[in-house]
Scaffold this active site. Structure first.
Site, short mmCIF file in Angstrom:
data_model
loop_
_atom_site.label_atom_id
_atom_site.label_comp_id
_atom_site.label_asym_id
_atom_site.label_seq_id
_atom_site.Cartn_x
_atom_site.Cartn_y
_atom_site.Cartn_z
N LYS A 285 68.63 24.07 43.55
CA LYS A 285 68.34 24.71 42.27
C LYS A 285 69.38 25.78 41.99
O LYS A 285 69.80 26.51 42.89
CB LYS A 285 66.94 25.34 42.29
N GLU A 371 45.52 21.70 41.12
CA GLU A 371 44.45 22.46 40.47
C GLU A 371 43.06 21.96 40.86
O GLU A 371 42.13 22.76 40.99
CB GLU A 371 44.61 22.40 38.95
N ARG A 399 43.30 20.25 33.97
CA ARG A 399 43.49 19.18 34.95
C ARG A 399 42.38 19.15 35.99
O ARG A 399 42.26 18.18 36.74
CB ARG A 399 44.85 19.36 35.63
#
Length: 647
Positions: A285, A371, A399
């Site tokens: 990244k 979640e 979710r």
């Protein structure tokens, strides 16, 4: 100051077809050009930077090898797709990224034929890619589906559910595992790159299939041993055993920044008869931009910044951010309550749980992009006498709705839900807007649902939730900074289901506010007062249970009642209307008007402009009242109202 931008190869590439005649050296230069274009763009617009920088070479390689847009490249989450947008005909608009009327910060079907599937939440790409691949297979149409999914997104169960059902898609499905954080692979070097190229080649695949066929004629013990030899040999070297068990042919790990390694492997997989294939790519990244590489967060999400220095342009905050108020308040409360636990799903800094974790590391849990697990984990903690706070964005909590209903509400377990990003969220647009949580939580038995009008109220609601042991409780608050009110030295335990009068107490108009529209309600009241219309403003604080006594009193002493909330239909207004209907409060001529978010998915814009578009700012409240009173000049004065309120 901005560094000079020279992109000689990118200037020749408008769409992916333009790059397929380039030499390897030109492809490397194209990647450098794309990286520079992206850095300059995000420097002007803000947005997600680090993740996109990490997939520049991968983006070039995918569009070079595969026949896009016939072959479908599906980017999981989509925040890493800025390089993809640059090379798929959108470079001329790239500086409108996340700007009003401009390009989305995520993939979006309506934006380009090169965006086959919209995304902004994680872990959906493999499921969608299987859908594309199977549709082509069943209709006997050409075309492959390539899902690019990060290692963080692989922490979600949905990704494994998809892989467990991927085998039927065969060689039409390719999954790219972009490993840029968790280091689940050994270091990438020349040997592993050579092995990846070897095992993805046609001769190796054909030899492997031949060996499998021959092994079937061996006695059972020898057959089983032979069938495992290839799998475990590659598994020991490259970590592919798990993916083999899920039906994938595993290739990797390979260096995601080395086009000489990437392109041959992608070509081999593209032409392979076997499948589905999973290519394990290791990337960095922030690659290629020193300030991002040096930053702890790799410039994951940034404000506008100076391209040369990397310094971000951040206006001085006039008030603390809501998520920090929550995290710091919870940490203080937990100093004297060892039962308090904080849980987040891959968003510790976004939810403020990082502040709690710093003070109480043993009671803070980041469960990754999971979640559903977060909610049921919290339910288990609550069932064992702990006081769990489950801090999840409104749009991500969607979710886990089944777990909220089944594992928390039905069992009446005291899980505390700290719901960040409630209401409209600006540049992230519809995919991250916390529009529905009032509706989907306030409809559940046993739930208490609160909304903070400002940062001081958030302190009180955090403490109130900590003290509430009789069932589940939720409190919502927006993205961004507070209003600048004085912060309480000591948190107050609110009485459940009781609101407060903020302004007035008698008159013709009553405005019932839930959440941070309270400031706009007060502005509207001032304008209405100037027009000779005495106005009461109440902060209801609770969407459930309603303060029925307060609502009943205001309804019977005022001519017009207006509710206002930062949520969709089915929330506060619906509950107030139901109460009024059940008790006959409208039988005597009371006029009730509900103001809420419109029944659309709103595009990205500045939050205040979004609320203006939604019709939830002070001028709209005034206009709603005047129309309810049937003032003949309501439409004529509406333009004047805007000037009065904003003067």
């Amino acid at each position: 100051m901005e560094a000079e931008l020279k992109t000689p190869i990118l200037d020749r590439v408008k769409v992916p077809a333009d790059m397929r005649g380039l030499s390897m050296g030109e492809l490397r230069q194209l990647a450098d050009d794309v990286r520079q274009e992206m850095i300059h763009t995000v420097g002007q617009t803000g947005g997600h930077l680090g993740s996109g920088l990490g997939v520049v070479e991968l983006t070039v390689a995918l569009h070079y090898v595969f026949d896009t847009p016939r072959d479908k490249v599906i980017w999981d989450v989509g925040h890493q797709a800025y390089p993809h947008k640059i090379v798929t005909g959108r470079r001329d608009r790239i500086r409108t990224l996340r700007q009003p009327g401009g390009l989305s910060g995520f993939t979006k079907r309506s934006e380009s034929e090169y965006d086959p599937f919209g995304a902004a939440h994680s872990s959906t790409s493999i499921s969608a890619a299987i859908g594309f691949a199977m549709a082509n297979k069943m209709s006997d149409q050409p075309g492959k589906a390539i899902a690019v999914i990060g290692d963080g997104s692989m922490s979600a169960g949905m990704a494994y559910e998809a892989m467990n059902n991927a085998q039927a898609a065969g060689n039409r499905l390719v999954v790219i595992l972009n490993d840029n954080d968790m280091s689940i692979a050994p270091p990438v070097g020349g040997l592993s790159a050579y092995l990846a190229r070897l095992v993805s080649s046609r001769p190796f695949l054909e030899l492997r299939e031949m060996a499998k066929k021959l092994s079937r004629h061996l006695p059972a013990p020898l057959h089983r041993a032979a069938s495992k030899t290839d799998e475990f040999a590659r598994g020991m070297v490259m970590g592919g055993t798990l993916f083999e068990e899920l039906g994938f042919y595993y290739v990797g790990p390979i260096d995601g920044h080395n086009l000489e390694q990437l392109i041959p492997v992608l070509e081999n997989v593209r032409d392979a008869a076997a499948g589905p294939c999973l290519i394990h790519v290791v990337t960095q990244k922030g690659k290629g931009y020193a300030p991002a590489e040096a930053a702890a967060d790799k410039y994951h999400g940034v404000q506008k910044f100076n391209v040369i220095t990397g310094e971000q342009v951040k206006a001085p905050a006039k008030a603390p951010a809501y998520q920090n108020v929550f995290g710091e308040t919870l940490a203080k409360i937990a100093d004297t309550d060892p039962r308090i636990v904080a849980i987040t799903a891959a968003m510790p800094s976004g939810t403020g749980v990082d502040k709690f974790a710093k003070a109480h590391p043993d009671r803070s849990f980041d469960v990754g992009i999971a979640e559903q697990h977060a909610v049921t984990f919290a339910a288990g903690l609550a069932a064992q006498g702990m006081r769990p706070f489950c801090a999840i964005y409104s749009t991500f909590l969607q979710r886990a709705y089944d777990q909220v209903v089944h594992d928390v509400a039905i069992q009446n377990l005291p899980v505390r839900f700290a719901i960040d990003r409630a209401g409209l969220v600006g540049a992230d647009g519809a995919t991250h807007a916390g529009t529905f949580d009032i509706t989907y939580l306030a409809s559940l038995p046993n739930f208490v649902v609160m909304a903070a009008a400002d940062e001081a109220e958030l302190v009180h609601m955090t403490y109130t939730a900590a003290c509430h042991d009789s069932g589940p409780i939720a409190f919502r608050y927006p993205r961004g900074n507070g209003t600048g009110v004085e912060m309480p030295a000591v948190p107050q335990k609110l009485e459940i289901g009781k609101g407060r009068i903020v302004r007035g107490g008698a008159g013709k108009i009553a405005i019932l506010s839930l959440g941070t529209r309270l400031a706009e309600a007060v502005k509207a009241a001032e304008v209405l007062e100037a027009k000779g219309l005495p106005t009461t403003v109440a902060d209801l604080r609770f969407a459930k249970p309603l303060d029925e006594e307060l609502i009943r009193r205001l309804a019977t002493t005022h001519e017009v009642v207006v509710t206002i909330e930062e949520g969709a239909i089915g929330g506060l207004g619906s509950h107030v209307l139901t109460l009024a209907s059940d008790e006959g409060l409208t039988d005597g001529g009371l006029k009730i008007r509900t103001m809420r978010l419109p029944d659309v998915f709103q595009d990205h814009d500045a939050p205040d402009k979004q609320y203006d578009t939604a019709g939830l700012n002070a001028p709209h409240i005034v206009e709603t009242v005047l129309k309810a009173l049937r003032w003949n000049d309501a439409e004529i004065v509406s333009a004047d109202i805007v000037g009065e309120v904003r003067a």
